[in-house]
Design an enzyme around this catalytic site. Structure first.
Site, PDB file in Angstrom:
ATOM      1  CB  THR A 136       0.138  86.904  -7.257  1.00 20.72           C
ATOM      2  OG1 THR A 136       0.626  85.777  -7.983  1.00 20.72           O
ATOM      3  CG2 THR A 136      -0.595  86.396  -6.026  1.00 20.72           C
ATOM      4  CG  ASP A 137      -0.407  84.299 -12.056  1.00 21.68           C
ATOM      5  OD1 ASP A 137       0.289  84.199 -11.019  1.00 21.68           O
ATOM      6  OD2 ASP A 137       0.019  83.983 -13.185  1.00 21.68           O
ATOM      7  CD  GLU A 138       2.331  82.057  -7.083  1.00 22.25           C
ATOM      8  OE1 GLU A 138       2.232  81.249  -6.132  1.00 22.25           O
ATOM      9  OE2 GLU A 138       3.397  82.626  -7.386  1.00 22.25           O
ATOM     10  CE1 TYR A 162       2.758  86.325  -2.554  1.00 21.47           C
ATOM     11  CE2 TYR A 162       2.745  84.663  -4.284  1.00 21.47           C
ATOM     12  CZ  TYR A 162       2.725  85.990  -3.892  1.00 21.47           C
ATOM     13  OH  TYR A 162       2.662  86.970  -4.846  1.00 21.47           O
ATOM     14  CE  LYS A 166      -0.517  89.994  -2.964  1.00 16.95           C
ATOM     15  NZ  LYS A 166      -0.242  91.411  -2.591  1.00 16.95           N
TER      16      LYS A 166
END
Length: 360
Positions: A136-138, A162, A166
């Protein structure tokens, strides 16, 4: 890339199910679909593959090293596309343990099983083998308004349990590449939307509440900005990375479609005004209600997709004018799917999916 059999983890989830259907129905591949069937796994999302000889569903946990070793030994995939993950930020805030267990420990155990399998492959097959890790870009943190979009060289700065889990899994995958020589690919994508998304994320929440005539919640002031990627575009991008990407590289996948959350909700409401007017004649946007913001809510995500475009020749096909309309139309036409989730009926189907069974 010369592949025939692909193992997809998390293939009963939102992105996974869309990817599996693409691989089987359009790319003509055999897919071994491994999913633990947590709350977000839904076999109804795979109804199109019922009885298809090239889709085999295996109910298994990526954190079960012995089970994954058996699956690899029995089905001998040419590539692994690893999508299995806990992915909802709000759930990670309330219960981070599951995110650590699945996203970090589960990825570690899958990597260990994969490396053992990879080392036993004949040289010709080992040369073609790839492990694609979907992230994810998060992991990059939050961007200020007007700041340059995330690139593959952006430093990691995760802000939620989260995104931290990741980020950790991304680092593990890179370590298995550089330390052990496992040929990996990593993708970091922006926010996905489209058919079969579990109704806890923003887009399906808005759509279902609009259909039911209920209040539509927006976190805080609604100023948070996301880059929205249609799940079909994401699936095509993942297939492109698997086939053309260079082992050891990271590729950022975005929709080139930045919107404030409030503007997105208003857009969805306006599409509903046209396709399913409210019985009282009032605009759906009248039911928007601002609610307390989530802790540590990142202001903005944005993806620079030049590497995907320049190196691999991929760009998203959908934009705000097409993708969201198609999504609204899908939810209008597939009420039985999302009502089965709201009622809990999909859980009963899930209980019957034990072991390795055909998709039917």
């Amino acid at each position: 890339m010369d592949v025939r059999t692909i193992l997809v983890t998390g293939g009963a989830g939102f992105i996974g199910a869309n990817l599996v259907r693409l691989l089987v129905l359009e790319k003509g591949l055999r897919v071994i679909n491994v999913d633990k069937l947590t709350y977000a796994g839904n076999l109804r999302s795979l109804d199109e593959l019922a009885g298809h000889p090239d889709h085999l569903f295996v109910r298994a946990d990526i954190g079960d090293a012995a089970a994954m070793a058996r699956v690899l030994a029995e089905h001998r995939p040419d590539a692994i596309m690893h999508l299995a993950a806990e992915s909802h930020v709000d759930r990670s805030i309330d219960g981070p343990a599951a995110f650590i267990e699945t996203n970090i420990v589960g990825t570690f155990r899958l990597l260990a099983a994969t490396l053992d399998y990879y080392r036993k492959l004949p040289a010709s097959r080992a040369e073609r083998f790839r492990f694609l890790h979907v992230s994810t870009d998060e992991v990059y943190g939050s961007l200020a308004a007007g700041a340059e979009a995330f690139t593959e060289a952006s430093p990691y700065d995760p802000h939620s349990p989260y995104s931290a889990s990741k980020a950790a899994s991304d680092h593990l995958v890179r370590a298995w590449c550089h330390t052990y020589g496992l040929p990996v690919l990593i993708t970091n994508s922006s926010n996905n939307y489209g058919p079969y998304q579990f109704p806890e994320k923003l887009v399906p929440v808005v759509l279902i509440r609009a259909l039911e005539g209920r209040e539509i919640p927006v976190y805080g002031s609604g100023e948070h900005v996301r880059d929205w990627l249609h799940v079909r575009d994401h699936a095509e991008a993942l297939w492109t990375v698997l086939g053309r990407g260079r082992a050891g590289e990271t590729y950022n996948i975005g929709g080139h479609n930045e919107l404030r959350n409030l503007d997105l909700v208003r857009l969805l409401c306006s599409i509903f005004d046209e396709l399913r007017p409210s019985p009282d004649g009032k605009p759906h946007a009248d039911r928007i209600r601002h609610v307390a913001d989530r802790p540590g809510h990142d202001l903005r995500y944005a993806i620079d997709l030049r590497k995907m475009r320049d190196e691999l020749g991929w760009e998203p096909a959908e934009d705000a004018a097409t993708g969201f309309r198609k999504t609204v139309e899908w939810y209008l036409g597939n009420e039985d799917w999302w009502r089965g989730i709201l009622s809990g009926g999909y859980r009963l189907e899930r209980l019957g999916a034990g072991g390795a069974v055909p998709s039917s």
